[in-house]
Design a protein around this motif. Sequence first.
Motif, PDB file in Angstrom:
ATOM      1  N   GLY A  71      25.411  38.933  68.532  1.00 16.31           N
ATOM      2  CA  GLY A  71      25.128  38.130  67.479  1.00 16.31           C
ATOM      3  C   GLY A  71      25.857  36.767  67.660  1.00 16.31           C
ATOM      4  O   GLY A  71      25.863  36.394  68.936  1.00 16.31           O
ATOM      5  N   ASP A  72      25.736  35.931  66.543  1.00 16.72           N
ATOM      6  CA  ASP A  72      26.266  34.769  66.779  1.00 16.72           C
ATOM      7  C   ASP A  72      27.495  34.559  66.060  1.00 16.72           C
ATOM      8  O   ASP A  72      28.176  33.266  66.327  1.00 16.72           O
ATOM      9  N   THR A  73      28.186  35.579  65.897  1.00 18.14           N
ATOM     10  CA  THR A  73      29.751  35.337  65.624  1.00 18.14           C
ATOM     11  C   THR A  73      30.453  36.632  65.977  1.00 18.14           C
ATOM     12  O   THR A  73      29.607  37.571  66.544  1.00 18.14           O
ATOM     13  N   LEU A  74      31.605  37.017  65.538  1.00 16.72           N
ATOM     14  CA  LEU A  74      32.371  37.891  66.255  1.00 16.72           C
ATOM     15  C   LEU A  74      31.936  39.232  65.277  1.00 16.72           C
ATOM     16  O   LEU A  74      31.928  40.449  65.649  1.00 16.72           O
ATOM     17  N   ALA A  75      31.667  39.048  63.878  1.00 20.54           N
ATOM     18  CA  ALA A  75      30.955  40.067  63.139  1.00 20.54           C
ATOM     19  C   ALA A  75      29.595  40.380  63.117  1.00 20.54           C
ATOM     20  O   ALA A  75      29.191  41.797  63.053  1.00 20.54           O
ATOM     21  N   ASP A  76      28.808  39.561  63.408  1.00 23.66           N
ATOM     22  CA  ASP A  76      27.093  39.622  63.586  1.00 23.66           C
ATOM     23  C   ASP A  76      26.992  40.464  64.730  1.00 23.66           C
ATOM     24  O   ASP A  76      27.385  40.361  65.724  1.00 23.66           O
ATOM     25  N   ARG A  77      26.248  41.477  64.361  1.00 22.14           N
ATOM     26  CA  ARG A  77      25.781  42.553  65.002  1.00 22.14           C
ATOM     27  C   ARG A  77      26.880  43.290  65.986  1.00 22.14           C
ATOM     28  O   ARG A  77      26.447  43.704  67.233  1.00 22.14           O
ATOM     29  N   ASN A  78      28.188  43.314  65.609  1.00 23.41           N
ATOM     30  CA  ASN A  78      29.346  43.926  66.206  1.00 23.41           C
ATOM     31  C   ASN A  78      29.033  45.282  66.472  1.00 23.41           C
ATOM     32  O   ASN A  78      28.257  46.031  65.798  1.00 23.41           O
ATOM     33  N   LEU A  79      29.694  45.882  67.474  1.00 25.63           N
ATOM     34  CA  LEU A  79      29.470  47.135  67.895  1.00 25.63           C
ATOM     35  C   LEU A  79      29.977  48.105  67.056  1.00 25.63           C
ATOM     36  O   LEU A  79      29.856  49.619  67.373  1.00 25.63           O
ATOM     37  N   ALA A  80      30.851  48.037  65.861  1.00 29.66           N
ATOM     38  CA  ALA A  80      31.233  49.053  65.076  1.00 29.66           C
ATOM     39  C   ALA A  80      30.285  49.061  63.898  1.00 29.66           C
ATOM     40  O   ALA A  80      30.666  49.855  63.036  1.00 29.66           O
ATOM     41  N   ASP A  81      29.313  48.289  63.810  1.00 31.54           N
ATOM     42  CA  ASP A  81      28.232  48.471  62.967  1.00 31.54           C
ATOM     43  C   ASP A  81      27.058  49.192  63.176  1.00 31.54           C
ATOM     44  O   ASP A  81      26.300  48.730  64.280  1.00 31.54           O
ATOM     45  N   PRO A  82      26.882  50.257  63.039  1.00 28.94           N
ATOM     46  CA  PRO A  82      25.691  51.247  63.472  1.00 28.94           C
ATOM     47  C   PRO A  82      24.282  50.806  63.467  1.00 28.94           C
ATOM     48  O   PRO A  82      23.455  51.257  63.971  1.00 28.94           O
ATOM     49  N   ARG A  83      23.983  49.796  62.497  1.00 27.38           N
ATOM     50  CA  ARG A  83      22.866  49.300  61.797  1.00 27.38           C
ATOM     51  C   ARG A  83      22.051  48.696  63.021  1.00 27.38           C
ATOM     52  O   ARG A  83      20.836  48.442  63.260  1.00 27.38           O
TER      53      ARG A  83
END
Length: 272
Positions: A71-83
């Motif tokens: 993603g664009d940040t550490l949280a955006d589309r991070n691998l712990a988010d299954p979505r």
Amino acid sequence: MKLSLTSWSLRACSLEEAAGLSKVLGIGALDIGYFFGPALDKAALLAEPERAAERVLSLGVDLPNLYHLFGDTLADRNLADPRYRDRNEADFRQVVRFCRAAGVPTVFVLPGVVNPGQSRRDALDQSAASLAGLLPIAREAGVTLTIEPHVHSYLESPALVLELLDRVPGLKLTLDYAHFVCLGWRQDEIDPLAPHAAHVHLRQAKIGALQTKLDKGTINFGALLGTLRDAGYDGRLAIEYTNQDYMDSLFDDILTETIGMRDLVRTWGAGA
């Protein structure tokens, strides 16, 4: 063990200038990513991986590692988010095409963060599932997939890192002792991760400071280099001093610290 330089250390440079500085410093290798002046165009890389590879091949330096951020940040589309698992796998197929065409042997991604509604354990479970999907994509392309445990991820202890590696057989590390040292882990508590490293970042740190001047921190680099050697590590040592807001790493003379680290590694190697 040979040195490399991280392109994102040289935020005001172009990619060509960063490669040139690596040559001038006698390093001749550059880790690449999507950040600051030397950034690769991520959208272009994902759209036409082989064409993006042509540009970096013209730099005339070795390219040991690509830092890929989904993603664009550490949280955006991070691998712990299954979505985002399907989208991330689709992007990663393009990433490894680029790596294969450019001769980049390793790619590192971040493990993920504790997302809203998750515990650290939930994040590890979801991240392990995501990484298990990425690993065969990398393996098929002949590229080594690594993760970098880092401050603010869910993966902030050596024990959790070893658990994740056990859950995802074949996964390797981009290992940066600084991320653990600044959280208060002793160096000997981090050492068991060395046998799992496929890429290494070097910078000085101390408790509470992810980055500090070489003579102001607590990492014993002679011991660190010896640990890597004894573990059979023969990959790159990427010098990663940065000038960025993340963890307040804004106040060091990047060139001076880079040269100091280069010389330290060379002196240790000459003695070995």
